[in-house]
Scaffold this active site. Structure first.
Site, PDB file in Angstrom:
ATOM      1  N   ASP A   1       0.888  -1.307  -0.075  1.00  0.00           N
ATOM      2  CA  ASP A   1      -0.054  -0.030   0.086  1.00  0.00           C
ATOM      3  C   ASP A   1       0.807   1.330   0.069  1.00  0.00           C
ATOM      4  OD1 ASP A   1      -2.074  -1.670   0.089  1.00  0.00           O
ATOM      5  OD2 ASP A   1      -2.972  -0.982   1.957  1.00  0.00           O
TER       6      ASP A   1
ATOM      7  N   LYS B   1      -3.616  -6.372   3.318  1.00  0.00           N
ATOM      8  CA  LYS B   1      -4.652  -7.125   2.564  1.00  0.00           C
ATOM      9  C   LYS B   1      -4.567  -8.549   2.707  1.00  0.00           C
ATOM     10  CE  LYS B   1      -6.296  -2.853   2.304  1.00  0.00           C
ATOM     11  NZ  LYS B   1      -5.010  -2.356   2.688  1.00  0.00           N
TER      12      LYS B   1
ATOM     13  N   CYS C   1       5.643  -2.380   8.204  1.00  0.00           N
ATOM     14  CA  CYS C   1       6.054  -1.167   8.632  1.00  0.00           C
ATOM     15  C   CYS C   1       5.910  -1.118  10.068  1.00  0.00           C
ATOM     16  CB  CYS C   1       5.234  -0.091   7.723  1.00  0.00           C
ATOM     17  SG  CYS C   1       5.613   0.198   6.226  1.00  0.00           S
TER      18      CYS C   1
ATOM     19  N   SER D   1      -5.069   4.814   5.840  1.00  0.00           N
ATOM     20  CA  SER D   1      -3.963   3.738   6.412  1.00  0.00           C
ATOM     21  C   SER D   1      -4.154   3.828   7.879  1.00  0.00           C
ATOM     22  CB  SER D   1      -2.752   4.458   6.003  1.00  0.00           C
ATOM     23  OG  SER D   1      -1.605   3.974   6.672  1.00  0.00           O
TER      24      SER D   1
END
Length: 562
Positions: free
Chosen positions: A78, A121, A198, A474
């Protein structure tokens, strides 16, 4: 065994011949077949190391007496595709991944399967597949990235540790001349030091924590940093357990119950998780045949304090949570407070046993429920004339000052329009940025609005500007940002009728999202839009066109939240 249908009896000789071409021997036809759905990719930092984990899972399967068979599934980063047309494929990819796994596991009559995943996802896609096909499985998440470090202490008064969101927010700070181009380049070069999801409690790590809390991955799987050797040990044990589950025919629906989803929602609230988890948990629950109403999130948020303080709303990183005891420590806190149902797990242990034996190594990082970072849980669902079917906000990432806010609507029909206005300094204190036609059908694909939310934060406006959208956010978004507004603009929801200058009232404690116009005026505006056919039809080809049509066919009163 399930796989007997393709490998046993005389008539299966052609299939056995083909399986022998894969390297199988006579003795292998007596063993369980364990498929490994591997999302390894050279396109996703969270997945570049998954091949090593896949090797260890396969070794564990072999040592336990099974036959490992690997196949690939797609994965989108993403952060890389953010604010592009590519982002429209992100949320739909979740359902594609579930379809891919269903196709392979059912076609090959697998006795068990392992999902090797990490990013936003891919993990929920695999969890949807787990509930749908109901074949013994274990999910192996790839672990968080370590925090980066800037060469100078620019991020706060106590640490120079940084992550991806610091880059996004630094763009806003640069545009406001708050940092230099050299500062921006330093943050860009150092924020993402290597493999892993992340480093904060963004969507990927939120879903990894939820997966462990649901009992579908091994203990410590969620928080063990990606580069740590301990992760290889977890991968090996994952392979072993997949064979044991196959031999005992222990299926996901034997493990996952309504109590499991209550635990999952409580964990979401306690860890300060991503708003995306609302979408994913509802879809996962549906795959397991369990009803999970939106109201459950508000109900459990009321009496589940947030006991972690992790980025983006806090200061810690996933590596800190791991050092403090990982998810077992979080489960222990919930269990000690009587807020954890005793469900079964793929490890062969009950969740209460895992919690009872957890070692809380830092009382300041994993706090008790009577001394939380926030008295309420992370997520709130808002309702009102602007969101009759609900909207989602991470309330614990909103400052006290902005929990109640009234402002003037600034309306944009795409993320790009909003980004341009924010970057050009056309947004002022007291504005409510409205981004519409970014919903599941309107996008299509329901893009994340990390670009505009980060610009607002980086430009120092998060204490005076709010943002609402029928798109989503996000897990790295912070501030008064309200998403998933339903019905979406494409379906002529009230957000489609907003006009510049409308007064919008946000009251997060009271769970309200309201536009100050009469019901008659709002209804009249919507009717005019319908009569004049003023719905913005963004082009969609191929997969995205099919996705939009599928949503239209499946629409019901809560479908857009799942």
């Amino acid at each position: 065994m399930r796989s007997d249908v393709i490998k046993k009896e005389l008539e299966r000789a052609p299939a056995r011949g083909l399986l022998r071409a894969l390297g199988l021997r006579d003795e292998d036809f007596e063993k369980p077949f364990v498929l490994i759905a591997d999302s390894w990719s050279e396109l996703v930092p969270g997945h570049i190391h998954l091949r090593r984990l896949s090797d260890e899972v396969a070794r564990g399967v072999r040592d336990a007496g099974g036959v490992p068979m690997r196949f690939g599934v797609p994965a989108i980063c993403d952060g890389i595709v953010m604010a592009t047309e590519g982002m429209k494929y992100s949320l739909p990819s979740r359902d594609l991944i579930a379809d891919c796994i269903e196709m392979m596991v059912c076609s090959y009559a697998a006795d068990a399967w392992v999902g090797i995943t990490n990013c936003d996802k891919i993990t929920p896609g695999m969890l949807i597949a787990a509930g749908r096909v109901n074949v013994p499985c274990v999910i192996m998440t790839g672990g968080p990235m370590l925090a980066g470090r800037s060469t100078e202490n620019r991020t706060d008064s106590t640490s120079n540790r940084i992550d991806l969101i610091h880059i996004f927010e630094a763009l806003g700070a640069f545009r406001k001349h708050m940092i230099s181009e050299e500062d921006l380049a330093d943050i860009e070069r150092n924020a993402c030091p290597g493999e892993g999801a992340c480093a904060g409690m963004f969507t990927a790590n939120t879903m990894a924590c939820i997966t462990e809390a649901m009992g579908l991955s091994m203990p410590f799987c969620a928080t063990t940093p990606a580069p740590h050797e301990e992760r290889l040990e977890i991968a090996y044990e994952t392979g072993v357990r997949a064979v044991e589950l196959a031999l005992h025919d222990i299926k996901p629906r034997d493990i996952v119950t309504e109590d499991t989803f209550e635990n999952a929602v409580r964990v979401l609230m306690a860890i300060g998780g991503s708003t995306n988890a609302v979408l994913h948990l509802k879809a996962i629950a549906d795959a397991f045949g369990i009803h999970l109403p939106l109201t459950k999130f508000n109900d459990l948020s009321e009496d589940t304090p947030q006991i972690l303080d992790v980025r983006p709303g806090g200061v810690h990183f996933l590596e800190d949570i791991h050092s403090a005891g990982g998810m077992p420590a979080v489960l222990r806190r919930l269990s000690d407070a009587g807020k954890l149902k005793n469900t079964y797990t793929v490890s062969g242990r009950h969740i209460a046993d895992i919690a009872a034996t957890a070692d809380i190594k830092d009382e300041e990082i994993v706090r008790s429920l009577d001394r939380p970072f926030h008295k309420k849980g992370a997520i709130a669902i808002l309702y009102g004339n602007l969101a009759p079917e609900g909207a989602v906000v991470k309330q614990t990432a909103v400052s006290e000052r902005m929990l109640r806010f009234t402002g003037n609507a600034r309306v944009f029909n795409s993320e790009e329009e909003a980004n341009a206005a924010i970057s050009d300094d056309r947004i002022s204190e007291g504005d409510v940025v409205v981004i519409r036609y970014e919903g599941p059908k309107g996008g299509p694909g329901m893009r994340e609005m990390l670009g505009p939310t980060s610009l607002i934060a980086g430009m120092g406006l998060s204490e005076s500007v709010a943002l609402i959208t029928d798109g989503r956010f996000s897990g790295g978004t912070r501030g008064p940002c309200i998403g998933h507004v339903a019905p979406e603009a494409y379906d002529f929801g009230p957000i489609a009728a907003l006009e510049d200058g409308d007064i919008i009232e946000i009251d997060i404690p009271k769970r309200k999202l309201h536009v100050k116009i009469s019901d008659e005026e709002l209804k009249a505006r919507i009717e005019r839009l319908k009569k004049e056919g003023r719905r913005i039809e963004k082009p969609a080809i191929g997969f995205l066109r099919k996705y939009r049509k599928m949503l239209t066919l499946q629409q019901n009163d809560e479908s857009l939240h799942g």
